[in-house]
Write a protein that holds these residues in place. Structure first.
Motif, PDB file in Angstrom:
ATOM      1  N   GLU A 116      -5.197   3.357  -1.826  1.00  0.00           N
ATOM      2  CA  GLU A 116      -5.410   2.244  -0.899  1.00  0.00           C
ATOM      3  C   GLU A 116      -6.672   2.481  -0.065  1.00  0.00           C
ATOM      4  O   GLU A 116      -7.440   1.547   0.201  1.00  0.00           O
ATOM      5  CB  GLU A 116      -4.186   2.058  -0.001  1.00  0.00           C
ATOM      6  N   THR A 117      -6.875   3.722   0.343  1.00  0.00           N
ATOM      7  CA  THR A 117      -8.070   4.044   1.123  1.00  0.00           C
ATOM      8  C   THR A 117      -9.332   3.843   0.298  1.00  0.00           C
ATOM      9  O   THR A 117     -10.347   3.350   0.804  1.00  0.00           O
ATOM     10  CB  THR A 117      -8.008   5.500   1.622  1.00  0.00           C
ATOM     11  N   LEU A 118      -9.282   4.195  -0.970  1.00  0.00           N
ATOM     12  CA  LEU A 118     -10.424   3.992  -1.865  1.00  0.00           C
ATOM     13  C   LEU A 118     -10.776   2.509  -1.934  1.00  0.00           C
ATOM     14  O   LEU A 118     -11.952   2.127  -1.798  1.00  0.00           O
ATOM     15  CB  LEU A 118     -10.082   4.527  -3.256  1.00  0.00           C
ATOM     16  N   CYS A 123     -14.114  -2.313  -0.405  1.00  0.00           N
ATOM     17  CA  CYS A 123     -14.273  -3.622   0.234  1.00  0.00           C
ATOM     18  C   CYS A 123     -15.206  -3.531   1.432  1.00  0.00           C
ATOM     19  O   CYS A 123     -15.987  -4.448   1.702  1.00  0.00           O
ATOM     20  CB  CYS A 123     -12.916  -4.170   0.670  1.00  0.00           C
ATOM     21  N   GLY A 124     -15.126  -2.413   2.158  1.00  0.00           N
ATOM     22  CA  GLY A 124     -16.019  -2.221   3.293  1.00  0.00           C
ATOM     23  C   GLY A 124     -17.474  -2.194   2.873  1.00  0.00           C
ATOM     24  O   GLY A 124     -18.342  -2.753   3.562  1.00  0.00           O
ATOM     25  N   LYS A 178      -3.454  -0.321  -9.861  1.00  0.00           N
ATOM     26  CA  LYS A 178      -3.654  -1.769  -9.790  1.00  0.00           C
ATOM     27  C   LYS A 178      -2.912  -2.364  -8.588  1.00  0.00           C
ATOM     28  O   LYS A 178      -3.428  -3.241  -7.893  1.00  0.00           O
ATOM     29  CB  LYS A 178      -3.186  -2.444 -11.081  1.00  0.00           C
ATOM     30  N   GLN A 179      -1.697  -1.882  -8.347  1.00  0.00           N
ATOM     31  CA  GLN A 179      -0.928  -2.378  -7.207  1.00  0.00           C
ATOM     32  C   GLN A 179      -1.646  -2.077  -5.890  1.00  0.00           C
ATOM     33  O   GLN A 179      -1.737  -2.933  -5.009  1.00  0.00           O
ATOM     34  CB  GLN A 179       0.462  -1.723  -7.199  1.00  0.00           C
ATOM     35  N   ILE A 184      -4.645  -4.096  -1.188  1.00  0.00           N
ATOM     36  CA  ILE A 184      -5.706  -3.969  -0.189  1.00  0.00           C
ATOM     37  C   ILE A 184      -6.795  -5.011  -0.419  1.00  0.00           C
ATOM     38  O   ILE A 184      -7.378  -5.539   0.541  1.00  0.00           O
ATOM     39  CB  ILE A 184      -6.302  -2.552  -0.204  1.00  0.00           C
ATOM     40  N   GLY A 185      -7.067  -5.344  -1.673  1.00  0.00           N
ATOM     41  CA  GLY A 185      -8.055  -6.372  -1.969  1.00  0.00           C
ATOM     42  C   GLY A 185      -7.665  -7.706  -1.375  1.00  0.00           C
ATOM     43  O   GLY A 185      -8.498  -8.411  -0.792  1.00  0.00           O
TER      44      GLY A 185
END
Length: 274
Positions: A116-118, A123-124, A178-179, A184-185
């Motif tokens: 999730e952090t990746l 996105c950042g 993928k989840q 996060i996306g």
């Protein structure tokens, strides 16, 4: 390993602060006080790559490849802070961040799922690419215009590097990756729903320090970011659409499914968790 090739690719693209920034073209008449202050705030914000790197290394101890890539990312992000501080040192020394102001954004981030952090930082990078591109257009002084162009290009390259690690994660972890990326996306592409631009620097990351647990909250002016986006560089719907479009296009290619809207992404996310 991805690190050796990423090192070679980013080394070829690396710019030199002494030779590639046109310092001699500075025009004092084209730099306002408000513009100079935004440079200071961005310089401090970029310094927060330091605690982010500490977080990445802590949470990815089982991944030496990605951890090695952090040496590149950390170097280039700190260089972003440094070039803006050098600009201020030369032309507006009274606004150059103090060591205390820089150190204020170094604090511990709570552990979080690495996948999730990746995705969050991918996105950042997509968002920062567009923020800096718009900042370059807004500024009127030629040297800082060029600096923001250079930084925008760097952030786009960083996003591409993160994307390679995301692809590798899907090959290794399958649906779990993928989840995480879809979850996060969808969050990061739904800024209209949240009412604010979502970026790693304005998200809460330490429960014990709440509410003073975002990078933005530790700036000399915590309200700066929204003012910079809304009133100064005027990062409106057209520019926000570029951010969302970039996230959706890359996830569509990564997942090999058509994702044209955040609704499409949300439906795909629910399918993965069904």
């Amino acid at each position: 390993m991805l690190y050796p090739q990423l090192f070679a690719d980013l080394e070829k693209a690396r710019w030199n602060m002494a030779d590639d920034i046109p310092w001699d073209q500075f025009d004092a008449s084209l730099l306002t006080d408000d513009q100079a202050m935004t440079i200071k705030m961005n310089a401090i914000t970029e310094w927060s790559a330091l605690p982010a790197t500490e977080m990445f290394l802590r949470d990815n101890q089982d991944d030496s490849d990605f951890s090695a890539f952090m040496s590149i990312w950390f170097y280039e992000e700190q260089k972003h802070s440094l070039v803006m501080m050098e600009y201020l040192r030369r032309f507006r020394p009274e606004l150059c961040p103090t060591e205390e102001e820089l150190h204020a954004v170094r604090f511990e981030f709570d552990p979080a799922p690495p996948l999730e952090t990746l995705m969050l930082h991918f996105c950042g990078e997509v968002r920062l690419t567009q923020w800096y591109r718009r900042a370059s257009e807004w500024h009127t002084e030629p040297v800082i215009k060029q600096i923001y162009k250079v930084l925008s290009t760097d952030e786009a390259r960083h996003g591409g590097a993160y994307l390679k690690y995301m692809k590798r994660s899907i090959e290794r972890c399958g649906v779990e990756a993928k989840q995480a990326f879809a979850k996060i996306g969808f969050l990061m592409a739904s800024s209209a729903r949240s009412g604010k631009p979502l970026h790693p620097t304005n998200l809460h990351v330490n429960k014990e320090l709440y509410p003073n647990d975002t990078v933005q909250s530790r700036l000399p002016d915590p309200e700066w970011l929204e003012r910079w986006l809304d009133e100064q560089i005027q990062f409106g719907k057209e520019w926000e659409a570029r951010v969302v479009g970039g996230i959706l296009r890359n996830l569509s290619n990564l997942f090999e499914v058509p994702l044209e809207t955040t609704g499409d992404l949300n439906r795909y996310r629910k399918q993965l968790t069904a």
